[in-house]
Motif scaffolding. Structure first.
Motif, short mmCIF file in Angstrom:
data_model
loop_
_atom_site.label_atom_id
_atom_site.label_comp_id
_atom_site.label_asym_id
_atom_site.label_seq_id
_atom_site.Cartn_x
_atom_site.Cartn_y
_atom_site.Cartn_z
N TRP A 130 0.75 -1.23 0.02
CA TRP A 130 -0.06 -0.04 -0.05
C TRP A 130 0.92 1.27 -0.13
O TRP A 130 2.06 1.31 0.26
CB TRP A 130 -0.76 0.00 1.26
N PRO A 135 -6.20 5.74 -2.69
CA PRO A 135 -7.51 5.44 -2.31
C PRO A 135 -8.17 3.97 -2.07
O PRO A 135 -8.70 3.60 -1.39
CB PRO A 135 -8.36 6.35 -3.32
N LYS A 136 -7.61 3.28 -3.01
CA LYS A 136 -7.70 2.05 -3.00
C LYS A 136 -7.23 1.27 -1.75
O LYS A 136 -7.84 0.33 -1.27
CB LYS A 136 -7.28 1.21 -4.37
N CYS A 137 -6.26 1.65 -1.41
CA CYS A 137 -5.47 1.10 -0.21
C CYS A 137 -6.38 1.49 1.01
O CYS A 137 -6.52 0.69 2.00
CB CYS A 137 -3.97 1.53 0.06
N SER A 139 -9.33 1.93 1.02
CA SER A 139 -10.75 1.23 0.86
C SER A 139 -10.39 -0.21 1.42
O SER A 139 -11.14 -0.94 2.08
CB SER A 139 -11.21 1.13 -0.42
N ASP A 140 -9.36 -0.71 1.24
CA ASP A 140 -8.92 -2.15 1.85
C ASP A 140 -8.66 -2.44 3.17
O ASP A 140 -8.70 -3.42 3.72
CB ASP A 140 -7.78 -2.95 0.87
N THR A 175 -6.07 4.41 9.94
CA THR A 175 -6.65 3.07 9.46
C THR A 175 -6.85 2.18 10.53
O THR A 175 -7.53 1.22 10.58
CB THR A 175 -6.08 2.51 8.54
N SER A 200 -3.29 -0.64 -4.57
CA SER A 200 -3.14 -1.99 -3.63
C SER A 200 -3.12 -3.26 -4.03
O SER A 200 -3.90 -3.64 -4.99
CB SER A 200 -4.79 -1.79 -2.80
N PRO A 217 -8.85 -2.82 -5.16
CA PRO A 217 -9.43 -3.39 -3.74
C PRO A 217 -10.11 -4.72 -3.87
O PRO A 217 -10.82 -4.90 -5.04
CB PRO A 217 -10.34 -2.19 -3.37
N GLY A 219 -12.09 -5.89 -0.86
CA GLY A 219 -13.30 -5.74 -0.08
C GLY A 219 -13.36 -7.20 0.77
O GLY A 219 -12.43 -8.05 0.60
#
Length: 233
Positions: A130, A135-137, A139-140, A175, A200, A217, A219
């Protein structure tokens, strides 16, 4: 009268003796006519003398010659197969899990401690690559935090890069993923080691070193699916 008879008898005896002697003389052989050699008895002939017989000469006997003794010949030694070269690392005790090549690295954690990749050998590992501004990181992060709390058999390792350590620590605080081990890989050495070029990204590595790389991501559901496959025998 008697004297004449006696004399006559003596005369007759003498005549008989003379006749007897004459007969004996005639019976003896005489020398052959013309033989002037004295009739002396010849000496007895000596037996023939054989020449001395020399004993047979035996050929010289050479001492027995022993065959040359060859030095003992050792059986050929087949060259042992050289193991394939692997990156140097600390020696491991018998019974410890072999270290896959992908885990032969050193790094530093975000809190400044040295980290040996080989400490993960023998366990399933979920690497999460990451960056603080990704932003994807972001999110994960919740799915990773929850999965790490549930999957005690899996080692979760965050690998931060592409920014400063201050920014990385701020991301961890934001996070709430401080319970994970996070590596500060500002130079991208671990990213390169595991073939990661974007974030990510997850690398799910089994104990034998086989790995699956998946881009996020993901999820929660997708992440759980990959974790189940990781620990499956």
């Amino acid at each position: 009268m008697s004297n004449r008879r006696t004399t006559a008898a003596a005369m007759a005896m003498l005549a008989l003796l003379a006749a007897a002697c004459g007969t004996a003389a005639r019976d003896e052989p005489g020398p052959a006519a013309g033989d002037t050699t004295a009739s002396a008895a010849s000496p007895p002939a000596s037996p023939p003398v054989s020449p001395p017989v020399s004993p047979p000469v035996s050929p010289p006997v050479s001492p027995p010659v022993s065959p040359p003794v060859s030095p003992p010949v050792s059986p050929p030694v087949s060259p042992s197969a050289s193991p394939s070269a692997s990156p140097p690392g600390p020696e491991r005790s018998a019974g410890e899990a072999p270290v896959p090549a992908a885990l032969r690295f050193t790094a530093q954690t975000l809190d400044g401690k040295a980290f040996q990749g080989q400490s993960l050998a023998g366990r399933p590992v979920a690497f999460w690559f990451w960056a603080p501004w990704c932003p994807k990181c972001l999110s994960d992060a919740p799915a990773v935090k929850a999965a790490a709390a549930r999957q005690g058999d899996v080692a979760f390792v965050g690998v931060a890069g592409l920014d400063t350590q201050a920014a990385m620590r701020a991301f961890v605080k934001r996070t709430g993923t401080g319970d994970l081990v996070h590596l500060a890989d500002a130079k991208g050495a671990v990213w390169t080691k595991l073939g990661v070029s974007e974030q990510s990204t997850f690398v799910f590595m089994k104990p034998d070193g086989s790995a699956e790389k998946v881009s996020g991501p993901l999820g929660r559901d997708k992440l759980e699916e990959h974790l189940r496959a990781l620990v499956a025998r």
